[in-house]
Design a protein around this motif. Structure first.
Motif, PDB file in Angstrom:
ATOM      1  N   MET A   1      53.140  24.563  41.084  1.00 40.84           N
ATOM      2  CA  MET A   1      53.383  25.225  39.819  1.00 40.84           C
ATOM      3  C   MET A   1      52.380  24.818  38.746  1.00 40.84           C
ATOM      4  N   ASP A   2      51.816  23.586  38.893  1.00 38.86           N
ATOM      5  CA  ASP A   2      50.853  23.142  37.896  1.00 38.86           C
ATOM      6  C   ASP A   2      49.636  24.047  37.854  1.00 38.86           C
ATOM      7  N   ARG A   3      49.320  24.686  38.987  1.00 42.40           N
ATOM      8  CA  ARG A   3      48.118  25.515  39.035  1.00 42.40           C
ATOM      9  C   ARG A   3      48.428  27.005  38.822  1.00 42.40           C
ATOM     10  N   LEU A   4      49.723  27.340  38.573  1.00 47.80           N
ATOM     11  CA  LEU A   4      50.098  28.734  38.384  1.00 47.80           C
ATOM     12  C   LEU A   4      49.655  29.207  37.004  1.00 47.80           C
ATOM     13  N   ASP A   5      48.889  30.298  36.958  1.00 49.24           N
ATOM     14  CA  ASP A   5      48.383  30.860  35.704  1.00 49.24           C
ATOM     15  C   ASP A   5      48.820  32.321  35.637  1.00 49.24           C
ATOM     16  N   LEU A   6      49.857  32.601  34.846  1.00 44.18           N
ATOM     17  CA  LEU A   6      50.364  33.965  34.745  1.00 44.18           C
ATOM     18  C   LEU A   6      49.375  34.901  34.056  1.00 44.18           C
ATOM     19  N   ASN A   7      48.409  34.330  33.335  1.00 46.65           N
ATOM     20  CA  ASN A   7      47.375  35.182  32.742  1.00 46.65           C
ATOM     21  C   ASN A   7      46.567  35.894  33.824  1.00 46.65           C
ATOM     22  N   LEU A   8      46.444  35.266  34.998  1.00 46.29           N
ATOM     23  CA  LEU A   8      45.728  35.921  36.086  1.00 46.29           C
ATOM     24  C   LEU A   8      46.467  37.176  36.552  1.00 46.29           C
ATOM     25  N   LEU A   9      47.801  37.136  36.544  1.00 43.33           N
ATOM     26  CA  LEU A   9      48.585  38.311  36.937  1.00 43.33           C
ATOM     27  C   LEU A   9      48.356  39.459  35.962  1.00 43.33           C
ATOM     28  N   ALA A  10      48.385  39.145  34.667  1.00 40.79           N
ATOM     29  CA  ALA A  10      48.142  40.178  33.661  1.00 40.79           C
ATOM     30  C   ALA A  10      46.719  40.724  33.773  1.00 40.79           C
ATOM     31  N   LEU A  12      44.854  40.805  36.487  1.00 37.93           N
ATOM     32  CA  LEU A  12      44.766  41.620  37.695  1.00 37.93           C
ATOM     33  C   LEU A  12      45.376  43.003  37.462  1.00 37.93           C
ATOM     34  N   ASP A  13      46.488  43.054  36.747  1.00 35.74           N
ATOM     35  CA  ASP A  13      47.122  44.341  36.437  1.00 35.74           C
ATOM     36  C   ASP A  13      46.149  45.245  35.683  1.00 35.74           C
ATOM     37  N   VAL A  14      45.487  44.713  34.674  1.00 32.67           N
ATOM     38  CA  VAL A  14      44.561  45.512  33.869  1.00 32.67           C
ATOM     39  C   VAL A  14      43.320  45.887  34.678  1.00 32.67           C
ATOM     40  N   LEU A  15      42.799  44.960  35.465  1.00 29.03           N
ATOM     41  CA  LEU A  15      41.617  45.251  36.288  1.00 29.03           C
ATOM     42  C   LEU A  15      41.895  46.387  37.281  1.00 29.03           C
ATOM     43  N   LEU A  16      43.052  46.353  37.925  1.00 28.11           N
ATOM     44  CA  LEU A  16      43.379  47.391  38.897  1.00 28.11           C
ATOM     45  C   LEU A  16      43.660  48.724  38.224  1.00 28.11           C
ATOM     46  N   ALA A  17      44.184  48.670  37.011  1.00 25.80           N
ATOM     47  CA  ALA A  17      44.434  49.914  36.278  1.00 25.80           C
ATOM     48  C   ALA A  17      43.127  50.528  35.786  1.00 25.80           C
ATOM     49  N   GLU A  18      42.208  49.703  35.307  1.00 27.11           N
ATOM     50  CA  GLU A  18      40.954  50.198  34.749  1.00 27.11           C
ATOM     51  C   GLU A  18      39.908  50.486  35.817  1.00 27.11           C
ATOM     52  N   ARG A  70      52.751  46.927  42.748  1.00 25.56           N
ATOM     53  CA  ARG A  70      53.556  45.702  42.748  1.00 25.56           C
ATOM     54  C   ARG A  70      53.154  44.775  41.613  1.00 25.56           C
ATOM     55  N   VAL A  71      51.863  44.642  41.398  1.00 25.22           N
ATOM     56  CA  VAL A  71      51.374  43.780  40.319  1.00 25.22           C
ATOM     57  C   VAL A  71      51.805  44.328  38.965  1.00 25.22           C
ATOM     58  N   HIS A  72      51.734  45.650  38.811  1.00 27.99           N
ATOM     59  CA  HIS A  72      52.134  46.253  37.539  1.00 27.99           C
ATOM     60  C   HIS A  72      53.611  45.976  37.259  1.00 27.99           C
ATOM     61  N   GLN A  73      54.464  46.143  38.283  1.00 28.99           N
ATOM     62  CA  GLN A  73      55.891  45.888  38.103  1.00 28.99           C
ATOM     63  C   GLN A  73      56.162  44.421  37.801  1.00 28.99           C
ATOM     64  N   LEU A  74      55.485  43.524  38.520  1.00 25.70           N
ATOM     65  CA  LEU A  74      55.661  42.092  38.275  1.00 25.70           C
ATOM     66  C   LEU A  74      55.245  41.715  36.857  1.00 25.70           C
ATOM     67  N   THR A  75      54.128  42.263  36.411  1.00 24.34           N
ATOM     68  CA  THR A  75      53.660  41.973  35.053  1.00 24.34           C
ATOM     69  C   THR A  75      54.667  42.445  34.026  1.00 24.34           C
ATOM     70  N   HIS A  76      55.200  43.658  34.243  1.00 26.69           N
ATOM     71  CA  HIS A  76      56.219  44.199  33.330  1.00 26.69           C
ATOM     72  C   HIS A  76      57.439  43.283  33.281  1.00 26.69           C
TER      73      HIS A  76
END
Length: 308
Positions: A1-10, A12-18, A70-76
């Motif tokens: 968990m120390d290395r978990l960065d939720l900013n990467l999920l957000a 990735l969501d934007v990168l895949l959308a754009e 899946r990433v979009h739903q998780l981010t939401h």
């Protein structure tokens, strides 16, 4: 968990959308180089290139295509968890997108007043109207649809429902159609006409046809079109007669102001069943103040257009 960065999920969501490092950087307020470094981190974390060069642009890898929704739903969901729970909402500053699943008739006659009411109070809120091919509750359950207007399905007992108005079937023909010389229209005269039908006519039309059949009569359907607005358009410009929900005529035509559209409506010669039009949403949205305001606004518009 120390290395978990939720900013990467957000990210990735934007990168895949754009599908673009530059576009994603612009949306996230980062430099292009910072966004490139983030993509490098994402590639290392997922073990996949995610976006690869194709000419001057980037295209998603198969793994990225699978992950997109899946990433979009998780981010939401993550944002919903981490967002402070509010009982009031600042409508003027509200920036969200709500997806409404509606029929062609709703889109034709009620989307304009709904959009106007929303724009007046919440100018930054975005509405997305989605088609309603069936009554499957899965899109509501999975969060793909925020609010649905129409007939309720039977396989989703947990779905919240609010009654809006009663609807019924009426006949429609062009102004001046020979059938309208009969007052009232008779079953024999109605059955003798040629008819246009919407391909998604439901149980109410089936019940109506059964009532005609008990008289030894039936509609001679010459044309089948995708939806009720298409059926009305053909009826307006031909001698075909259409069977449509009264709500598809718009509230002005319900007050017999039919000349506006070049159409005339008439009572059907056999009893037409009534059915309930409702607003539906998943219980997860009950306490969301923005959603509560949106559904109250939609309900208000519907009830003003079609009083009980």
């Amino acid at each position: 968990m120390d290395r978990l960065d939720l900013n990467l999920l957000a990210a990735l969501d934007v990168l895949l959308a754009e599908g673009s490092v530059t576009g994603a950087a612009r949306r996230l307020g980062l430099s292009t180089s910072a966004m490139s470094r983030t993509l490098t981190r994402l590639r290392a974390a997922t073990g996949d290139p995610l976006l690869v060069r194709a000419g001057r642009g980037l295209v998603p890898t198969p793994r990225a295509a699978v992950l997109r929704d899946r990433v979009h739903q998780l981010t939401h969901e993550v944002r919903a968890v981490l967002r402070p729970h509010l009982t009031e909402v600042d409508l003027a500053a509200l920036e969200r997108t709500f997806t409404l699943r509606v029929s062609e008739g709703f889109l034709e006659f009620l989307s304009v007043p709904v959009v106007a009411a929303v724009a007046r109070a919440a100018p930054r809120l975005r509405l997305r109207f989605a088609p309603k091919p069936d009554r499957d509750a899965r899109p509501l359950r999975e969060g793909m649809i925020d609010l649905e207007i129409g007939l309720r399905g039977v396989a989703a007992p947990e779905i919240r429902t609010r009654f809006l108005f009663h609807d019924t079937l009426v006949g429609v023909a062009r102004a001046g159609h020979p059938l309208l010389a009969e007052s009232p229209v008779t079953a024999e005269g109605y059955a003798a006409c040629q008819h246009v039908a919407a391909s998604r006519e439901g149980d109410s039309a089936t019940d109506f046809d059964a009532a005609l059949a008990r008289l030894g009569l039936g509609r001679r359907i010459m044309v089948v079109v995708p939806g009720y607005p298409d059926a009305m358009r053909l009826a307006r410009h031909s001698d075909l007669v259409a069977l449509v929900p009264r709500s598809c005529l718009g509230h002005r035509l319900m007050n017999e102001d039919a000349a506006i559209a070049g159409l005339a409506s008439f009572a059907l010669p056999v009893p037409a069943p009534t059915f309930m039009i409702s607003a539906m949403w998943h219980p997860r949205m009950d306490a969301d103040p923005a959603h509560r305001w949106l559904r109250d606004t939609v309900m208000s518009v519907c009830r003003q257009a079609y009083p009980r």
